[in-house]
Write an enzyme that holds these catalytic residues in place. Sequence first.
Site, PDB file in Angstrom:
ATOM      1  N   ILE A 666       0.819  -1.225   0.000  1.00  0.00           N
ATOM      2  CA  ILE A 666       0.000   0.000   0.000  1.00  0.00           C
ATOM      3  C   ILE A 666       0.843   1.261   0.000  1.00  0.00           C
ATOM      4  O   ILE A 666       0.322   2.362  -0.119  1.00  0.00           O
ATOM      5  CB  ILE A 666      -0.987   0.053   1.189  1.00  0.00           C
ATOM      6  CG1 ILE A 666      -0.254  -0.212   2.506  1.00  0.00           C
ATOM      7  CG2 ILE A 666      -2.127  -0.908   0.994  1.00  0.00           C
ATOM      8  CD1 ILE A 666      -1.094   0.070   3.733  1.00  0.00           C
ATOM      9  N   GLY A 667       2.134   1.139   0.152  1.00  0.00           N
ATOM     10  CA  GLY A 667       2.931   2.366   0.122  1.00  0.00           C
ATOM     11  C   GLY A 667       4.410   2.080   0.124  1.00  0.00           C
ATOM     12  O   GLY A 667       4.847   1.017   0.568  1.00  0.00           O
ATOM     13  N   ASP A 801      10.482  14.775  12.651  1.00  0.00           N
ATOM     14  CA  ASP A 801       9.964  14.783  11.286  1.00  0.00           C
ATOM     15  C   ASP A 801       8.444  14.919  11.310  1.00  0.00           C
ATOM     16  O   ASP A 801       7.727  14.179  10.656  1.00  0.00           O
ATOM     17  CB  ASP A 801      10.416  13.519  10.546  1.00  0.00           C
ATOM     18  CG  ASP A 801      10.361  13.701   9.022  1.00  0.00           C
ATOM     19  OD1 ASP A 801      10.215  14.852   8.564  1.00  0.00           O
ATOM     20  OD2 ASP A 801      10.472  12.691   8.309  1.00  0.00           O
TER      21      ASP A 801
END
Length: 980
Positions: A666-667, A801
Amino acid sequence: MSTASFSLLLCFLCFFSSLNSQSDELQVLLNVKTAFQKSNTNVFNSWVSSNSICNFAGITCNSGNSVTEIELSYQNLVGVVPLDSICKLPSLEKLSLGFNSLSGSISDDLNKCTNLRYLDLGNNLFSGHFPEFSSLSQLQHLFLNLTGLSGVFPWKSLENITGLVTLSLGDNPFYPTPFPLEIVKLTKLNWLYLSNCSIGGTIPQDIGNLSELINLELSDNNMSGEIPSQIGLLKNLWQLELYKNSLTGKLPVEIGNLTKLEKFDASMNYLEGGLSELRFLTNLVTLQLFENELSGEIPMEFGQFKKLVNLSLYGNKLTGPLPPQLGSWANFIFIDVSENYLTGPIPPDMCKQGTMEALLMLQNNFTGEIPASYASCTTLKRFRVSKNSLSGTVPAGIWGLPIMNIIDIEFNQFEGPVTSDIRNAKALGQLFLGYNRLSGELPGEISGATSLVSIKLNDNQFSGKIPETIGELKHLSSLHLENNMFSGSIPESLGSCDSLSDLNIAHNLLSGEIPSSIGSLPTLNSLNLSENQLSGQIPDTLSSLSLSLLDLTHNRLTGRIPQSLSIEAYNGSFAGNSGLCSQTVSTFQLCKPEAGMSKDVRTLIACFGVGAAILVLSLVYFLYLKKKEKDHERSLKEESWDVKSFHVLGFGEDEILDSIKEENLIGKGGSGNVYKVALANGKELAVKHILNTDSCGRNKSWSTTPMLARRGGKSKEFDAEVHTLSSTRHVNVVKLYCSITSEDSSLLVYEYMPNGSLWDRLHTSTKMELEWETRYEIALGAAKGLEYLHHGCDRPIIHRDVKSSNILLDEFLKPRIADFGLAKIVQANGGKDSTHVIAGTHGYIAPEYGYTYKVSEKSDVYSFGVVLMELVSGKRPIEPEFGDNKDIVDWVSSNLKSKERVLSIVDSRIPEFFKEDVVKVLRIAILCTERLPSLRPTMRSVVQMLREAEPCKLAGIVISKDGASKKKEVTDKGKFSPGV
Ligand SMILES: *[C@@H]1O[C@H](CO)[C@@H](O)[C@H](O)[C@H]1NC(C)=O
Ligand SMILES: *[C@@H]1O[C@H](CO)[C@@H](O)[C@H](O)[C@H]1NC(C)=O
Ligand SMILES: *[C@@H]1O[C@H](CO)[C@@H](O)[C@H](O)[C@H]1NC(C)=O
């Protein structure tokens, strides 16, 4: 009723009406202890009934052994203040509960504390409004700054408290009000702190009545109009803070009467006119008037101020020279007069006392040389004089100052060399020398400046070889040597500058071949070697880089352009090299095969060869794919796996391993692929697969993630993520179920977030119409997650981040903070945390990374502020419409001058009805993105402020929904208490 029971009732009544025996006071204090029992403190150890109350820690009694003072500030207290009990203490004069985490509201019972002279509830997490308190007529000191209280403040109550000496109400989101005139009647006041509490209108003339004032702080409000001349009546004033308002007009002549003034800050207003009235303020220690419209010359008298240590006048229209003796008397620390029209020389004696830290004089018209005195100014950290007309040689010692972070002398007319002293510049991160007339060789000793991150020597007259030692600069990220006369070959050692992302050596006299080592730079993003005399072939290794800019034009390169570089993106990258040939780029000659055959035969063979090659390659590739597929499945199953679980698991490792296959992908992220796994029991999980060796994640853009060493075993990112997440538990932090590791790869098993990331929902083709309430809930939830990381764990965790793509959304769009690949747990020894790696993502990186590279929680706060701006505006952190080199923070701040423009920031999809709520959140975003980390709020206060910005408050009337969520708040807060 019998007499016995009647007298019992009497006694009962008298217990409640007043307390006069010590045992009653003991009972009160034990109630206090109970109310605060969840606090992480030892202060109550002595609060036991076997002890006399007057010996309890924090308690003071009078001669009659009755409690007069409760001093429990800075005790990590949590809970609700039991004022109903406390105010039964008949002699209580001082209640000091500042700097704790107290919550809930302040009850009307406060009014029973009629003897109070000192009340401090500041720096806490209260909610609701402050009760009317006119019966506290004895009050002398009232500290309510940064309480979390909001709503309408009962200004009227102040009328009766005529003995008030200290009034500190700042940093509260009170209901906006014009300057409350009750205050100017409090003629005994000597401390008035009203910064950042929503005061508007003008400063009243009657401020002159407060002649005892030594401190007047009205900063960060919405005050407009001129500073009244009556300010001159405040002859005892020691500090006057007016920054960040909308004040206009000139400084009144009468300000010259404030001769005791030591600190004056009226920065960030619209003040105009000159500074001459300030020439009488000979006791000034710090003077800050930056970002106004001030003009005229700087009074020569400033040069005689014996205490001045801090002068910040940048961003005005000042002209003329600086006083020659400026800063020569006291332990001068800081000058910033950048962005004016100042002329004349740099005053020579600002470091005379050996204490100066920053000399910032950018963008003026200063002339002359850098005074030799600064060469021995060992305290100097920042030296920036770019964009002036300075000339002469830079004093050699400047290059080697031991704690200097930045030398910026760009755009002047300096000459002479950079000397070998630079080996001593151990803290130097940025060396900006561009656009001067500097010459000579770059000394090999530059490798001693081991902290260097950015070197700009472009547009000078440097010559000689680029030193081979440059490869020792492991933090070097940007190297600009273009437009000089460097000769010789490009040092092979550049390939060891592992952090290099931007290399420009264009327009020099460099010859020889392009070192193939350049192709192994893991984060190189921009490579410009144009206009030199480079020869030989383009190394094949360059094919492995993913460059956003490649310029090899106008050299003497020959041979074949590597196939993978012959693509559209690099069109024009090779022009002006007549010896290059290509099979695909038509502007180049066709590459010649071996000589000795006729043209036809050659063509035939070529065609046949190509055909055959394609056939063979296809076959090989097909087989390879087949094998890879098998390998992949087999390799996962065959490795031996080590499972560490952090939550109760309802699945086995095999079930996970079986699902790591293409169709579940999915990614793809910088640190690995992500798969969705549907378990037999219906539960869904997300699994991140990280290969331990190789692959420096080139699919990420240069600014995304620094390449952390991955050699040998598991990656640092993996360790960071497991380490961080295994010890955290919070509804707004993504849950890591377990890690499964083997020799070659690692799997991280998370809860699955069906709604993807906030970035996707806001900005991509799969975006959703997010209502304001939803966006608000996402903001608040994410803030709570970060608050937990910063304040809720043993030691603070810095995410490093924070960005919308790392905020994931569950099925109800509730947010979770994710991706802890860069997270750092602050070391117990503190301080030593200044890693010189720029972590984070372009557009979200706090400005301090640019000059200190210090990591702190406040850097996360900045990034979170950017996320808030995304939520408010619906825009990405970087958009072309913001202009060159401008990000969303710049864009927002350029739109604050009028109400219309502020409203234009708000996403047009948000209905008018919510605009005011949205602007409240925008205000928080602006605070979070303050340039100075110390001015940014903590995540704890961000959460607090966000709560106050909850939508659906119509003109101060609270809709019932609000009441319900208020209850929730209290329980939530309990969860964040320290030690949980
Ligand atoms: C804010 O309140 C604290 C006590 O809670 C006090 O020590 C501090 O001086 C106050 N700040 C200002 C600027 O008045
Ligand atoms: C001030 O005190 C007087 C009596 O002490 C009282 O009558 C009056 O209401 C008080 N004012 C306010 C604003 O509470
Ligand atoms: C300062 O105050 C004195 C009175 O104490 C007055 O005579 C004088 O004019 C004032 N000076 C300025 C500059 O306002």
